[in-house]
Each structure stands twice: as structure tokens, then as C-alpha cells.
Design a protein around this motif. Structure first.
Motif, PDB file in Angstrom:
ATOM      1  N   ASN A   1     -10.763   5.809   1.732  1.00 51.78           N
ATOM      2  CA  ASN A   1      -9.517   5.058   1.639  1.00 51.78           C
ATOM      3  C   ASN A   1      -8.520   5.868   0.807  1.00 51.78           C
ATOM      4  O   ASN A   1      -8.707   6.057  -0.400  1.00 51.78           O
TER       5      ASN A   1
ATOM      6  N   THR B   1      -5.552   5.150  -0.102  1.00 51.07           N
ATOM      7  CA  THR B   1      -4.755   4.364  -1.054  1.00 51.07           C
ATOM      8  C   THR B   1      -5.523   4.125  -2.348  1.00 51.07           C
ATOM      9  O   THR B   1      -5.003   4.320  -3.458  1.00 51.07           O
ATOM     10  N   THR B   2      -6.770   3.696  -2.218  1.00 48.52           N
ATOM     11  CA  THR B   2      -7.577   3.394  -3.410  1.00 48.52           C
ATOM     12  C   THR B   2      -8.450   4.561  -3.839  1.00 48.52           C
ATOM     13  O   THR B   2      -9.094   4.508  -4.886  1.00 48.52           O
TER      14      THR B   2
END
Length: 708
Positions: free
Chosen positions: A515, A517-518
Motif C-alpha cells: 500500500n 499510501t500507508t
């Protein structure tokens, strides 16, 4: 090993017969009205060469394997039952509308750029035979609107009363929860039991394709249903023919996945293009066994020219949503590009460009090219080859077919001479050059769109007409090394003899491996492993049902992966089948990066965008014996053998005919080198060595064409 493998093409039925250490090839004309007749003729010829009779052979061989283009032909000719479809309420127009540019699928590049002028294909399911039922399953697989039995019974009766001969059930989100599709199947069988007259085949979308994508899953199931009856009756006819002759084992059918299975584990959709794909498999085995490196396989038969790509290292190119005829389907298929040009392709006048157009229409096996003297009146590539002097009229197909040059001459003169204002031989040269260029363009496109260069590849030239056009095609494609492989005239049938029993099962998934984004890695290992175990169980069940022990089944895990929101996904074969910790996740990401970089270049990889998995796929297979290929190298001195004769031959770039030596099969020894121009005629094929090339024989009848 005692084995029979057969490739039934549009013109010839090829047979490759293995009896202990003897490898025998044979051909016969395809008998479309009864495929068993052509098979029997080819097998009898092979048996006679081995000094055996058909009954003895069929009672002792370990397997009979079929590869065929029967399904392809049935689809092209639109020979199939009246298919009806049941979909989720509100989705009735999904099938006829297709996708935005859906009716452009299967068209040539030029026509795809001009879709307003393109014709929509005749639908396999007319709108009047599409009905919906009230039900709904959401994307998580939860039932949000229950199926209503009375509603289903009414819809089924309407369709049967309207003349439906097969029913497709393809509901929304059925891959996540197939409960409603299974209920509808149960209701149909209750209304029309299989043991009663009037029973109709019922095909469920989630069983044909486990992938997400409602439209493509529906079209896959519709094509499967359309071909079901044709394939069932034809293969049953072949199977019964074998049993009548003493063969007691199940007949095996090649799949377009590159594997094979018994008839009871074969869908009609899986047999499309199975013959040419068996040839790609043989090319890969030859490359692996001999260290040949990068190979592009080309199969020039009577009707088509099939191009397959086999880079060194065994990376196989698959299409997971290939186009079959005019329909986008969801089925794993070894990548293959097919051009409608072969020895039987008809040459016609192109009024727009004032030139000769080759194919896609073919003379087939009946009547065949004009020179077959069986009623054909239109000129073909074979007619041009005959007039240019490449073919021996008395010794074509080992004398099995006598060729009539006068018919060829008449066909070209009557059809093309006046329009082009050229003599017959000049037109024959144009036909030869046009078909060579057409095929070379196809090869160049296949290589360059994947980042490869033609000069880094060896071209395998096989099929009945491959060795005849090999030099001309390679010259236009920029390839300097051509190999006519062992058993070149029946190489696809030879490949069918090497195929393993294999099944693919796949399931759509939404897995974020990384991921962006995270900055978190995927950690739901049990969920991932449960999907893999389910797919392995389905593959194991298929193979156990065919008589294999569970411990003999092998598995290979593949993931369709992409960076971020890329539309293009890359199939990634893995050397592990389970995920037990962060190390396995990183290993999968690295493998994806390696595969992606190899194909597109290291600078194109973009892990910072995130990494996603769209499909989990498991190949379940059983390893088997393979045909042994001899060495392709010869380290000794070579000399020019004595020719058996000579004749005047016309070459495209030569203004005058050249007196050309003609050799027979005895010249193909490991010590020989044959400079061009030359012709070598064997029992099964003709090798044309054009000026500027030389031929060097190697083991098992294989020959190198090398540019000077």
C-alpha cells in the motif's frame, strides 16, 4: 513410450506416431464430414511405415491425443445451437451493448481505428433470448436479494418455448458467491431432467471463468455454449472410432492453456486453437532441450500462419482475456497470433491498391488449390509455388497428391492477368513475395511490441509450407537463422505428444501487496493461503478424476500483478505456493519486479505507486514423458553432396530462372551443406534454399537455413 498424437487442421490431418524409439510422421487430407476418416487414413499410413496394423497399435499405445481447430472453424462459420442467456435483473442489455469498443475486438488494426465503419458481429445470443431474474449478490458475496423460484421457472419456460437449445446463466458477482447460479441450474434440471428428451445443456458463468468482469465472463460462457454441441458430437465420433478399433483408454484433448485433459474435463472453449498452441509447446521443449535460446515459432499450414513467442528461460506469454473470432473471453490461453495466410490461401485482385491480396479465404482441402485438380478454380499460394518451380508435380506429399500445373496457370491467368496486365509467372512472383512480406510483418509486430529484436531470435519454420517459405519470410523479417525443426511437417502434432495433463483454476482477488499510501505490506496470510488451497483442491480433483494419484499432482502459483492503477496486469509465475511471513511477500514483489523489468525495462518499474494483485491462479499438472530431440550442433567438416537432378526455378529477386540443383532425402546427412539456390524434397515436405542462403542438416530431419 507408445503414443499417437493428431493435429486436425483445416486442410491436413497430421499424425505423429511414437513406437518405442521410432518416431513416424504421416499426413492425410482432413475429412470435414467425418473427421475419423482422415484420422484413420493418416494413422494407417504411419502404421504401414512402422510395419504394424492399426488394431495392434491402438490396443498397445499409452495415449491418443487430439489437437484441433474444429471449434475455431465452427465459430467462424457460425454453426451452433440457439443459445439463450439468463442474467441478473437490470443487466439484460450488457451482452448486446458489450463494452464501449467491444465490436472492434477481433478486427484488424486499420478497422479498429475506424470503428464507425466497422460491422458489428452477428450476436451468438439474440436480444430476444436474453431474460433476467430477480436476485442480487453484492461484490462481497453477500445475498442482498434472494432468488425467487417461481420467477426462474417462468423465465426458463419462456426461453424453451422460444426455441432455446442451450442456456447460459451468468449472474452478477457469481464468482464471489455462485449460490444463485447453482439454484437456477437445479431448477432447470428439475423442469427438464437430463434423462428426458428435450433436456438442454446449462452452462454457469462462474464455472467457465472465475474472474471478475461480468461482460467477459458472460461472453466466455456464451461461446462455450455455442461450441458445446459441435465439439461434443465431433469428439464423441472420434472417441467411438477409437473404441471400435480396440482403443480402451480415455481419449485426451489438447487445451489452449498448453495442457490437456480427458473429454470429461474439457470445455469446448478450452479447445480453441489447441493445434497451433501444441506447436508452441513443442518449440519451447526444443529450446529447453537443445539450448536454442530465443525462438519465434511459425506454423505455415494450408489455411493459416500461426506465430508464437518463446523467449529463452521458459517465460511463456499468455493471454488471459484473448479475443476469439469477434469475442473477448476470459480463459488462459498461450499467446498466439494467427494470420489468415497459408498454402491454400486464395490470391485475389485488390482493386483499391491495384495489387494482389492473399487470403484470408482459403481453398481448404476440398476443393483445395487449383493444381489439386479437384474443382478449385481460384489461384492459391500453392499454385504460385508450383508454377515457380518449387514443387514437384509428381512428388507432392510423397506422391499422395498429383499436381496439375496447367490448372494453376489457367487459374492465375483467368483471375489476375488482365487486371494486373502481367504474365502468369510475374504474378506468381508477386504472390510469393506478398505472402512472405505479410508473414514477416506479423513476426516483426509480435517481437517489437514486446521489446524484442528480430535478430536476437531463431525462427522455427514448420507446418506443411513452412520450410518452403522460410528464407523469404526471414529475409523480410530481418532474421538470419532459421531452423526447420525435427518432424517439421507435423511439428504441432509432435507437440501434442509432449503436452502434460494440466488444469488452470483462477479466482479474482483484490489484494494490495504494498500500500503506497500507508507504506504497509500485505499481512493476511491465512486468507491468501485459503484461496490457493481452494484452487489447488479443484485442480487435484480434476486430475484424480482422471486416474492420477494425489501425490503425483504438482502445482504452480501465478499472480496477475500491477503497479498502482495501471490497466495492464502482468502474469507472474512464482516458485512458492504459500505466504507465511513478510519474507514471502517481499519475494513475490521482487519476482514481479524482475518479470516486469525484463519485459518493459528496469526504469519502467514503479513500486512507489503500490503493488496490487487482481487474480490468483493455480496450475495443477502431472509430469509425463516427452519426445527426445537430438542435437542441433555439428562440429565436423561439411561438404556439398551430389544432386539427384536439377530444374529451372524462378526466384522473386532474379529476373531470369536459375538452373537449380534438386536433392532428395538422402542428402540430409550431418556432413552435408547445400548452398542456395537449391531444392530438397523429402517424403513430407520441401525445403527451398533461396540464393544467398545455405542449408545444413542436423538430427531427426531438422535443417538449418543460414544466411551467407
Amino acid at each position: 513410450m507408445k503414443r499417437i498424437s493428431v493435429d486436425i487442421g483445416g486442410t491436413f490431418t497430421d499424425c505423429f506416431f511414437v513406437w518405442e524409439d521410432n518416431y513416424i510422421e504421416a499426413k492425410a487430407l482432413t475429412t470435414h464430414h467425418n473427421l475419423a476418416l482422415g484420422f484413420n487414413e493418416a494413422l494407417d499410413l504411419a502404421c504401414s511405415r512402422a510395419g504394424l496394423d492399426r488394431t495392434t497399435v491402438l490396443s498397445e499405445v499409452d495415449s491418443v491425443r487430439y489437437a484441433t481447430t474444429l471449434g475455431t472453424n465452427a465459430l467462424i462459420e457460425r454453426k451452433g445451437p440457439k443459445v439463450a442467456a439468463i442474467v441478473t435483473h437490470g443487466f439484460e442489455d450488457t451482452i448486446p451493448l458489450s463494452r464501449g469498443r467491444g465490436y472492434g475486438e477481433g478486427l484488424g488494426y486499420e478497422m479498429q481505428q475506424n470503428l464507425p465503419a466497422a460491422e458489428r458481429p452477428v450476436p451468438l445470443v439474440p436480444r430476444a433470448l436474453i431474460r433476467s431474474v430477480r436476485e442480487r449478490v453484492n461484490s462481497a458475496g453477500k445475498v442482498v436479494a434472494a432468488l425467487q423460484e417461481d420467477d426462474v421457472r417462468g423465465v426458463v419456460r419462456e426461453l424453451v418455448d422460444a426455441g432455446a437449445e442451450a442456456i447460459v446463466v451468468s449472474l452478477t458477482n457469481a464468482t464471489e458467491n455462485p449460490e444463485h447460479e447453482l439454484q437456477i441450474q437445479e431448477i432447470i434440471l428439475d423442469e427438464y431432467p437430463a434423462h428426458e428428451l428435450g433436456a438442454i445443456p446449462v452452462l454457469l458463468g462462474h464455472q467457465v471463468s472465475g474472474r471478475k468482469g461480468e461482460y467477459v465472463r458472460a461472453t466466455s460462457t456464451i461461446v462455450d455454449a455455442f461450441l458445446h454441441a459441435t465439439m461434443f458430437h465431433a469428439l464423441s465420433q472420434l472417441s467411438n472410432n477409437l473404441r471400435d478399433a480396440g482403443y480402451t483408454k480415455p481419449m485426451l484433448v489438447n487445451h489452449n492453456s498448453g495442457g490437456m485433459a480427458q473429454m470429461n474435463s474439457t470445455d469446448a472453449l478450452q479447445t480453441i486453437h489447441s493445434g497451433p498452441i501444441a506447436g508452441v509447446g513443442a518449440a519451447q521443449h526444443l529450446s529447453d532441450a537443445t539450448g536454442l535460446g530465443n525462438v519465434i515459432s511459425t506454423d505455415m499450414g494450408g489455411t493459416s500462419f500461426d506465430i508464437g513467442l518463446v523467449p529463452a528461460g521458459g517465460v511463456k506469454h499468455y493471454d488471459f482475456q484473448p479475443t476469439i473470432d469477434r469475442w473477448l473471453v476470459s480463459v488462459p490461453m498461450v499467446h498466439l497470433d494467427t494470420l489468415g495466410a497459408g498454402g491454400g490461401s486464395i490470391a485475389s485482385y485488390d482493386r483499391i491498391h491495384h495489387s494482389v491480396r492473399i487470403g484470408p479465404e482459403s481453398a481448404g482441402s476440398n476443393p483445395g488449390p487449383a493444381c489439386y485438380d479437384r474443382g478449385g478454380l481460384r489461384p492459391t499460394v500453392t499454385d504460385a509455388d508450383l508454377l515457380l518451380g518449387y514443387l514437384d508435380p509428381e512428388n507432392y506429399a510423397n506422391g499422395y497428391i498429383k499436381l496439375n500445373p496447367k490448372r494453376s496457370y489457367f487459374a492465375i491467368e483467368e483471375t489476375l492477368s488482365d487486371e494486373l496486365d502481367l504474365n502468369v509467372l510475374e504474378i506468381a512472383k508477386i504472390i510469393k513475395r506478398s505472402v512472405d512480406e505479410q508473414m514477416a510483418i506479423g513476426i516483426g509486430k509480435e517481437l517489437r511490441v514486446r521489446g524484442y529484436l528480430p535478430e536476437d531470435f531463431t525462427m522455427l519454420a514448420y507446418g506443411g509450407n513452412g520450410p518452403l517459405h522460410a528464407c523469404g519470410i526471414a529475409k523480410h523479417a530481418g532474421i538470419r537463422k532459421v531452423l526447420a525443426p525435427p518432424f517439421s511437417s507435423v511439428f504441432s502434432a509432435c507437440g501434442a505428444g509432449n503436452v502434460e495433463q494440466l488444469h488452470f483454476h483462477e479466482r479474482g482477488a483484490h489484494i494490495i501487496m504494498y500500500n503506497a499510501t500507508t507504506r504497509a505490506l500485505f499481512d493476511e496470510y491465512d486468507e491468501f493461503n485459503a484461496i490457493v488451497e481452494e484452487l489447488e483442491a479443484r485442480g487435484r480433483e480434476d486430475l484424480v478424476r482422471q486416474g492420477f494419484a494425489p501425490q503425483d499432482v504438482r502445482y504452480r502459483l501465478e499472480l496477475d500483478m500491477r503497479y498502482g492503477n495501471q490497466l495492464l496486469t502482468q502474469a507472474v509465475p512464482l516458485d512458492i505456493t504459500r505466504m507465511t511471513g513478510v519474507g514471502d511477500v517481499l519475494h513475490m514483489i521482487k519476482t514481479f519486479g524482475d518479470v516486469y523489468s525484463h519485459r518493459f525495462g528496469a526504469s519502467c518499474a514503479a513500486p512507489e505507486a503500490g503493488i496490487r494483485v487482481g487474480t490468483v491462479r493455480v496450475a495443477a499438472y502431472v509430469e509425463g514423458d516427452k519426445v527426445a530431440f537430438g542435437s542441433l550442433e555439428h562440429g565436423g567438416e561439411r561438404s556439398v553432396p551430389a544432386a539427384a537432378g536439377s530444374r529451372r526455378v524462378h526466384f522473386v529477386d532474379e529476373p531470369q530462372p536459375l538452373e537449380t540443383p534438386v536433392y532428395n532425402q538422402t542428402a540430409l546427412t550431418g556432413e552435408a551443406v547445400i548452398p542456395g539456390p537449391a531444392i530438397v524434397t523429402t517424403e513430407t515436405t520441401t525445403f527451398l534454399v533461396e540464393p544467398g542462403w545455405r542449408l545444413e542438416p542436423t538430427a531427426q530431419g531438422a535443417v538449418w537455413f543460414l544466411q551467407d
